[in-house]
Design an enzyme around this catalytic site. Structure first.
Site, PDB file in Angstrom:
ATOM      1  N   LYS A  76       0.866  -1.186   0.000  1.00 20.82           N
ATOM      2  CA  LYS A  76       0.000   0.000   0.000  1.00 20.82           C
ATOM      3  C   LYS A  76       0.899   1.231   0.000  1.00 20.82           C
ATOM      4  O   LYS A  76       1.929   1.242   0.700  1.00 20.82           O
ATOM      5  CB  LYS A  76      -0.893  -0.026   1.253  1.00 20.82           C
ATOM      6  CG  LYS A  76      -1.931   1.097   1.324  1.00 20.82           C
ATOM      7  CD  LYS A  76      -2.865   0.902   2.524  1.00 20.82           C
ATOM      8  CE  LYS A  76      -3.941   1.982   2.616  1.00 20.82           C
ATOM      9  NZ  LYS A  76      -4.870   1.773   3.757  1.00 20.82           N
ATOM     10  N   SER A 151      -9.894   2.082   2.800  1.00 21.65           N
ATOM     11  CA  SER A 151      -8.964   2.828   1.983  1.00 21.65           C
ATOM     12  C   SER A 151      -7.971   1.973   1.210  1.00 21.65           C
ATOM     13  O   SER A 151      -7.332   2.474   0.294  1.00 21.65           O
ATOM     14  CB  SER A 151      -8.186   3.818   2.855  1.00 21.65           C
ATOM     15  OG  SER A 151      -7.371   3.118   3.785  1.00 21.65           O
ATOM     16  N   SER A 175     -10.269  -0.448   6.902  1.00 22.29           N
ATOM     17  CA  SER A 175      -9.677  -0.324   5.562  1.00 22.29           C
ATOM     18  C   SER A 175      -9.026  -1.569   4.990  1.00 22.29           C
ATOM     19  O   SER A 175      -8.623  -1.563   3.829  1.00 22.29           O
ATOM     20  CB  SER A 175      -8.652   0.804   5.540  1.00 22.29           C
ATOM     21  OG  SER A 175      -9.315   2.028   5.458  1.00 22.29           O
TER      22      SER A 175
HETATM   23  N1  GLN Z   1     -13.260   4.443   6.413  1.00 21.77           N
HETATM   24  C1  GLN Z   1     -12.627   4.866   7.610  1.00 21.77           C
HETATM   25  C2  GLN Z   1     -12.158   6.285   7.470  1.00 21.77           C
HETATM   26  O1  GLN Z   1     -12.446   6.860   6.479  1.00 21.77           O
HETATM   27  C3  GLN Z   1     -11.481   3.960   7.962  1.00 21.77           C
HETATM   28  C4  GLN Z   1     -10.290   4.160   7.116  1.00 21.77           C
HETATM   29  C5  GLN Z   1      -9.153   3.274   7.460  1.00 21.77           C
HETATM   30  O2  GLN Z   1      -9.323   2.226   8.091  1.00 21.77           O
HETATM   31  N2  GLN Z   1      -7.959   3.716   7.095  1.00 21.77           N
HETATM   32  O3  GLN Z   1     -11.516   6.827   8.291  1.00 21.77           O
END
Ligand code: GLN
Length: 484
Positions: A76, A151, A175
């Site tokens: 990532k 994400s 995410s």
């Molecule tokens: N969807 C959540 C956010 O927008 C979690 C994102 C994540 O786990 N990095 O913060």
């Protein structure tokens, strides 16, 4: 060969049925063909990958190969990689080349892995659909009009489309698990502190955790074997001893106590998704597990608490982007203040700015007690709920997401709808617990994910619980082209 999972690839390499160079060339050719469409990779490392593959083959011919030698993976794009851009999906870091490797990256290098490239992601990991990326949305390999989740959407799309054998990812609120659910993969978010955060671009430091996206639990176990363990460079990294995560996969599940949180089977859960989850539960009963209902009474507060705590930490973490030492700088600043203001206005996207504003507000003198302190108290209650549940059961299972993947653009107008994406996953981060998502059915040809949550540092058990399901079912072998 490149359609196989990581564990199979490891065995094929060991048996000399294929070389790392051959595998790497095959992946690079497929990336070349598919990536312009999927947008899963931000950066592809052709030369480096072939160099590493050559080195891996040389190590193997000397008889010094380990289980991971020569396996092509992707990272990532928030794991720092020396000499390769680390953008974090943001214009702010579009020109950033880290002088060092993240501990996770370093450990994969030591294990002999090949780095194919850096995967797309929501900007600074803020999002649930990969649409906040400066580099544009990622498409779901199952249906290109749908999001892959976020994400870690680029890592998920790359593994699901077989553009790498496995990928690293991070999970702050869901995410890893939600993209795994949307793309038919096995996603593992370890316990907070199980894997070093050193060299990960920070979003919300008390929640961020590195993990994996793979085809199977066995593949995830192999990756965790490389990643897990104490790191002096991260003071929050735990010294709890590391298991051999592949060793315990075959244990029978007889006697396993599974809890179903009633709050995760209520209004809002798509009926067909629920049916897949119920079928998976029956499968676990057949495997010898006992099922009982449990309650996580404060879980309805988790999204609200998270959207105070995570933005608060983000607002502090992102204050480092001042355009002075690295990162985006606006053109022709007239003075220092103009440089700060315009660089940050132009360098960050809308969602990141929204979080910085919310977080700064929640931490400000007049509102700290009302928001931040309150949210921390809720966090404690949520942790206590889990602790109580784990006095009765060994693992907690339920849906990962209330629905399957949604269309690109469908949830962009209302940030709160997007925030609710993580309704079943966020509490696990607030409590610091390990969680997985595994494929457990298809609804209208789209994958459904089953979430498995365990006690602190119970990754070996979670992987065992996931692996036994994968021995008994074939949902994890389904691909966009082969749903039969
Ligand atoms: N969807 C959540 C956010 O927008 C979690 C994102 C994540 O786990 N990095 O913060």
């Amino acid at each position: 060969m490149i359609d196989s999972g990581l564990a199979q690839i490891s065995r094929a390499l060991a048996a000399r049925e294929v070389s790392s160079v051959e595998l790497t060339q095959e992946y690079l050719a497929r990336i070349e063909k598919e990536n312009s469409n999927l947008n899963a990779y931000i950066t592809v490392c052709n030369e480096l990958a072939l160099e590493q593959a050559n080195a891996a083959d040389a190590v193997r011919s000397k008889g010094e190969a380990g289980a991971f030698t020569g396996i092509p993976i992707a990272h990532k794009d928030l794991f720092c990689t020396a000499g390769i851009r680390t953008s974090c999906g943001s214009r702010m870091l579009d020109n950033f080349i880290s002088p060092y490797d993240a501990t996770v990256v370093e450990r994969f290098k030591q294990a002999g892995a090949v780095t194919l490239g850096k995967t797309n992601m929501d900007e600074f990991a803020m999002g649930s659909s990969n649409e906040t990326s400066f580099y544009g949305p990622v498409k779901n390999p199952w249906d290109h009009s749908l999001v892959p989740g976020g994400s870690s959407g680029g890592s998920a799309a790359a593994v699901a489309a077989r553009l790498c054998a496995g990928a690293t990812a991070t999970d702050t609120g869901g995410s890893i698990r939600q993209p795994a659910s949307f793309t038919g993969l096995t996603g593992l978010k370890p316990t907070y502190g199980r894997v070093s955060r050193w060299g990960m671009v920070a979003f919300a430091s008390s929640l961020d955790q590195a993990g994996t996206l793979t085809q199977s639990a066995e593949d995830a176990a192999m990756m965790l074997n490389v990643m897990a363990g104490l790191d002096q460079k991260d003071s929050t990294c735990s010294d709890v001893s590391v298991d051999d995560y592949t060793a315990g996969l075959d244990k029978p599940l007889k006697g396993l106590k599974i809890g179903l949180p009633k709050e995760h089977f209520s209004e809002g859960l798509n009926a067909e998704v629920e049916q897949c989850i119920r079928d998976a539960i029956s499968e676990y009963e057949k495997l010898g597990a006992s099922i009982q209902e449990i309650s996580l009474p404060n879980s309805h507060l988790s999204v609200s608490a998270y959207y105070v705590i995570a933005p608060a930490e983000a607002s502090a973490n992102l204050s480092r982007y001042d355009a002075v030492r690295y990162g985006y700088r606006c053109e022709n600043p007239v003075d220092l203040e103009d440089m700060y203001k315009r660089s940050r206005s132009e360098g960050f996207g809308a969602e990141v700015k929204r979080r910085i504003m919310v977080g700064t507000y929640a931490l400000s003198a007049g509102y700290y007690d009302a928001y931040y302190r309150k949210a921390q108290k809720i966090r404690r209650l949520i942790k206590d709920d889990f602790q109580q549940a784990f006095e009765e059961v060994d693992v907690i299972i339920g849906p990962t997401s209330p629905h399957t993947a949604f269309p690109i653009g469908a949830q962009n107008d209302d940030p709160v709808t997007m925030y609710l994406e993580d309704i079943y996953t966020i509490a696990v981060n607030l409590a610091g617990l390990p969680g997985m998502s595994i494929p457990s059915g298809l609804v209208n040809g789209l994958p459904v994910g089953l979430q498995i949550v365990g006690r602190d540092f119970s990754e070996a058990q979670l992987l065992n619980v996931a692996h036994q399901f994968q021995l008994a079912t074939d949902w994890h072998t389904k691909t966009p082209d082969n749903q039969a």
